[in-house]
Write a protein that holds these residues in place. Structure first.
Motif, short mmCIF file in Angstrom:
data_model
loop_
_atom_site.label_atom_id
_atom_site.label_comp_id
_atom_site.label_asym_id
_atom_site.label_seq_id
_atom_site.Cartn_x
_atom_site.Cartn_y
_atom_site.Cartn_z
N LYS A 1 -4.79 1.34 -6.98
CA LYS A 1 -3.70 0.73 -6.25
C LYS A 1 -2.44 1.58 -6.40
CE LYS A 1 -5.46 -3.95 -7.13
NZ LYS A 1 -5.15 -5.28 -7.72
N SER A 2 -1.49 1.37 -5.51
CA SER A 2 -0.24 2.11 -5.64
C SER A 2 0.48 1.66 -6.90
CB SER A 2 0.65 1.86 -4.41
OG SER A 2 1.19 0.56 -4.48
N THR B 1 2.30 -1.60 -6.52
CA THR B 1 1.42 -2.77 -6.56
C THR B 1 1.03 -3.12 -7.99
OG1 THR B 1 0.51 -2.18 -4.39
CG2 THR B 1 -0.77 -3.71 -5.73
N VAL B 2 0.73 -2.10 -8.80
CA VAL B 2 0.37 -2.33 -10.19
C VAL B 2 1.56 -2.90 -10.96
CG1 VAL B 2 -0.38 -1.24 -12.34
CG2 VAL B 2 -1.37 -0.51 -10.16
N SER C 1 2.05 -6.55 -10.47
CA SER C 1 0.91 -7.40 -10.80
C SER C 1 1.33 -8.44 -11.83
CB SER C 1 -0.23 -6.54 -11.36
OG SER C 1 0.15 -5.96 -12.60
#
Length: 416
Positions: free
Chosen positions: A208-209, A212-213, A216
């Motif tokens: 994931k980009s 995005t991480v 999370s």
């Protein structure tokens, strides 16, 4: 050092800018212009945090230093206050990319047991730049005016950029993650470093980009807490660096003495952060950061009661350590907490959102100086966010090291 100079030079030249008759700036207007660079830095930090993980840290740092240097030259020739503010905004875009990138690289190439110390040594250049700005302002502004200070700020274009181009290495974990293993192996061999081990977090391409991480469930709350803590820290850093000379001048000190207070604040930041950083490596960042924030709150509060000059200089030095030094600790804290594959993004976003405080600081100080409040409130108003920052620290995560990196491991990002 030039990152610090190019930001703090504005505070060192504010008294001259307010007296510059062709522009006729009021303190609130000067405060707004002071915030323009911080708005640019907010945007620059957010963009750089993503860009470093996408195109590499070396490119981002080169572009950032080149950009703020050219903008400083433009400030030196600005014909109006409006264009001067625009160029400060543009310069802030470059300045915003410098620190998260430099912190991420420093953390990656540092052994775990020295990460906080190495970050403090690197970051010590920032208050040294502030000292340089204040000392040169004392010597040059009365004779040559404020513009020469901004010409000096363009010096990295010829003094720093060529050195970065020649010597700055790329992140090994970035190269491996992008499938550039042969290039990483050559670089590791030249530097005598170890490549990330197969299957390590640093060597796995991130599915994931990084953004995005970062957002999370695992990372979002810590990132938000660090951003709020940075808000208070950066409000102090940029509010005091912009307005301390003018605040002390309004308290009855002559201009040369007022600028010396700016020198002492940055001396305290440089010396204090280097001395205390090893304590953070040994005891953990949370208690050390809470103590430095509290030191800032107490010393700024005590400045509201005039004392002997040496006492005031000592208090300003402690305030500098508690403000600038605390932000150095917070940055190291972020670098220790987040894993290598999202570290630059985490630094960029927490510093970027935190820079809302940097934007507020100069404007806040200008409004205070223009108000009818008693002189003491110029100090109380900065002691309050320092105290709030100390309380905020207790909400931060306890851990200060990557779980995958033992204390005697090789530099983070080079070996899991």
């Amino acid at each position: 050092m030039f990152d610090g100079y190019d930001l703090i030079v504005y505070g060192a030249t504010v008294p001259a800018l307010i007296k510059y008759e062709p522009w006729g700036l009021t303190p609130p207007e000067a405060g707004v212009i002071g915030s323009y660079a911080l708005v640019g830095m907010l945007i620059g930090a957010l963009v750089a945090g993503v860009a470093t993980d996408a195109v590499g840290r070396r490119k981002v740092l080169l572009i950032s230093v080149t950009g703020f240097s050219v903008a400083m030259a433009a400030c030196a020739v600005a014909p109006s206050a409006e264009l001067f503010g625009l160029f400060r905004l543009i310069g802030g875009l470059g300045l915003g990319g410098v620190m998260p990138t430099a912190i991420a690289l420093t953390a990656e190439y540092s052994a775990a047991r020295r990460r906080s110390l190495n970050n403090a040594l690197m970051f010590a250049g920032y208050p040294v730049g502030g000292i340089l700005a204040a000392v040169l302002a004392i010597a040059l502004v009365p004779e040559f005016g404020f513009r020469i200070m901004y010409w000096i700020g363009a010096a990295p274009l010829v003094l720093v950029v060529p050195l970065l181009w020649r010597y700055l290495p790329e992140s090994l974990s970035y190269l491996v993650a992008k499938g550039r293993g042969e290039e990483a192996a050559r670089l590791a061999g030249r530097l005598g470093a170890s490549l990330p081990e197969a299957g390590s977090g640093a060597s796995r391409p991130v599915a994931k980009s990084p953004v995005t991480v970062l957002f999370s469930r695992r990372h979002f709350v810590p990132a938000l807490m660090f951003a709020i803590t940075s808000f208070f820290g950066l409000l102090l850093v940029y509010g005091l660096n912009t307005w301390l000379p003018q605040i002390m001048k309004s308290a009855g000190y002559p201009l040369s003495s007022s600028l010396l207070f700016l020198v002492m604040m940055n001396v305290g930041a440089a010396v204090g952060s280097i001395l205390v950083a090893p304590v953070g490596d040994r005891l953990g960042m949370r208690p050390v950061t809470a103590v430095t924030f509290a030191a800032a709150a107490l010393s700024i509060y005590l400045l509201s009661s005039p004392s002997a000059s040496w006492v005031m200089y000592a208090l300003v030095a402690v305030a500098g350590f508690g403000a600038i030094g605390t932000q150095i600790m917070v940055n190291a804290y972020v670098a220790m907490h987040f894993p290598p594959e999202v570290r630059a993004t985490a630094l960029g976003w927490t510093l970027g959102i935190g820079r809302l405080g940097a934007v507020v600081g100069p404007t806040f100080g200008g409004i205070l100086l223009a108000s009818d409040l008693a002189m003491e409130w110029n100090f109380y108003a900065f002691a309050i966010p320092a105290a709030a920052g100390a309380l905020m620290v207790f909400l931060l995560p306890k851990g200060t090291r990557d779980a995958s990196v033992p204390t005697d491991a090789a530099p983070v990002g080079l070996k899991a």
